[in-house]
Design a protein around this motif. Sequence first.
Motif, short mmCIF file in Angstrom:
data_model
loop_
_atom_site.label_atom_id
_atom_site.label_comp_id
_atom_site.label_asym_id
_atom_site.label_seq_id
_atom_site.Cartn_x
_atom_site.Cartn_y
_atom_site.Cartn_z
N LEU A 82 0.81 -1.22 0.00
CA LEU A 82 0.00 0.00 0.00
C LEU A 82 0.85 1.26 0.00
N LYS A 83 1.94 1.22 0.77
CA LYS A 83 2.75 2.44 0.91
C LYS A 83 4.12 2.06 1.44
N VAL A 84 5.13 2.79 0.98
CA VAL A 84 6.48 2.65 1.51
C VAL A 84 6.95 4.06 1.86
N ASP A 85 7.07 4.32 3.16
CA ASP A 85 7.57 5.62 3.63
C ASP A 85 9.09 5.56 3.66
N GLN A 86 9.72 6.51 2.93
CA GLN A 86 11.18 6.55 2.85
C GLN A 86 11.68 7.97 3.07
N PRO A 87 12.83 8.12 3.71
CA PRO A 87 13.44 9.45 3.81
C PRO A 87 14.17 9.77 2.50
N LEU A 88 14.33 11.04 2.22
CA LEU A 88 15.11 11.44 1.05
C LEU A 88 16.60 11.44 1.37
N PHE A 89 16.93 11.76 2.62
CA PHE A 89 18.33 11.76 3.06
C PHE A 89 18.36 11.69 4.57
N GLY A 90 19.55 11.47 5.12
CA GLY A 90 19.70 11.43 6.57
C GLY A 90 20.78 10.46 6.99
N PHE A 91 21.18 10.57 8.25
CA PHE A 91 22.18 9.66 8.79
C PHE A 91 21.54 8.31 9.10
N ASP A 92 20.47 8.33 9.86
CA ASP A 92 19.71 7.12 10.12
C ASP A 92 18.51 7.15 9.18
N MET A 93 18.34 6.12 8.41
CA MET A 93 17.24 6.08 7.44
C MET A 93 16.24 5.02 7.86
N THR A 94 15.02 5.46 8.13
CA THR A 94 13.95 4.55 8.52
C THR A 94 12.97 4.42 7.37
N VAL A 95 12.74 3.20 6.95
CA VAL A 95 11.75 2.89 5.92
C VAL A 95 10.64 2.11 6.61
N THR A 96 9.39 2.48 6.29
CA THR A 96 8.24 1.79 6.85
C THR A 96 7.38 1.27 5.71
N THR A 97 7.18 -0.05 5.67
CA THR A 97 6.31 -0.65 4.65
C THR A 97 4.93 -0.89 5.24
N HIS A 98 3.92 -0.65 4.42
CA HIS A 98 2.52 -0.91 4.76
C HIS A 98 2.02 -1.90 3.71
N VAL A 99 1.83 -3.16 4.14
CA VAL A 99 1.46 -4.21 3.19
C VAL A 99 0.17 -4.88 3.66
N GLN A 100 -0.78 -4.99 2.74
CA GLN A 100 -2.04 -5.67 3.03
C GLN A 100 -1.95 -7.10 2.52
N TYR A 101 -2.26 -8.04 3.41
CA TYR A 101 -2.27 -9.47 3.07
C TYR A 101 -3.70 -9.96 3.19
N THR A 102 -4.20 -10.55 2.11
CA THR A 102 -5.55 -11.12 2.12
C THR A 102 -5.44 -12.60 1.78
N LEU A 103 -5.86 -13.43 2.74
CA LEU A 103 -5.83 -14.88 2.58
C LEU A 103 -7.26 -15.37 2.44
N THR A 104 -7.53 -16.07 1.33
CA THR A 104 -8.88 -16.52 1.01
C THR A 104 -8.91 -18.03 0.84
N ASP A 105 -9.96 -18.65 1.39
CA ASP A 105 -10.21 -20.08 1.17
C ASP A 105 -10.86 -20.19 -0.20
N LYS A 106 -10.18 -20.80 -1.16
CA LYS A 106 -10.68 -20.86 -2.54
C LYS A 106 -11.90 -21.76 -2.68
N THR A 107 -12.12 -22.69 -1.76
CA THR A 107 -13.25 -23.61 -1.90
C THR A 107 -14.59 -22.93 -1.64
N ASN A 108 -14.61 -21.91 -0.76
CA ASN A 108 -15.87 -21.23 -0.45
C ASN A 108 -15.77 -19.71 -0.53
N ASN A 109 -14.61 -19.21 -0.99
CA ASN A 109 -14.37 -17.78 -1.17
C ASN A 109 -14.49 -16.98 0.13
N VAL A 110 -14.18 -17.61 1.26
CA VAL A 110 -14.22 -16.94 2.56
C VAL A 110 -12.85 -16.33 2.85
N THR A 111 -12.84 -15.07 3.27
CA THR A 111 -11.59 -14.41 3.66
C THR A 111 -11.19 -14.91 5.03
#
Length: 156
Positions: free
Chosen positions: A69-98
């Motif tokens: 969804l989003k990756v927060d990154q600094p443009l510059f700096g001594f300590d660089m912190t990156v934060t990833t925002h990832v959505q994971y959706t797991l679905t049962d294919k037999t009945n389409n239940v999340t």
Amino acid sequence: MIYQGEQKTYPKELKDNLEVSSVSGGEKTNPAWTSEIDNDAFSAAVKKSLSSQGLLSESGKYQLEVKMLKVDQPLFGFDMTVTTHVQYTLTDKTNNVTVLNETIVAPYTATVSDAFSGIKRLRLANEGSGKKNITGLLEKLSKLNISSHQISVSVK
């Protein structure tokens, strides 16, 4: 970005039964600008991490969709912190239940002691955040309660 930690315990229903359907939202690295996390690299890391835990299948009962969804990154700096925002959706294919629909937010900081070059520090922070995010997914999967009657996340 591949999780290489201890073997976790998962519900037996997930063993060799989890198929990665798609990975989207990443960006290719532009050599003239900044390091990024692309779909192919993140997809490979997710699949290798799932495989090392005995979960991955080419045609499993459970289908995992991954959206960066989003990756927060600094443009510059001594300590660089990156934060990833990832959505994971797991679905049962037999009945389409999340079974799982979770957004995992994972920060990681690379310091000057990790790499003097800012470009390399940013790459290390990207990789570290991606790995922490995948680790978060594996934690969530290990806490799933799946049975024919109910599906829930256990809280310990």
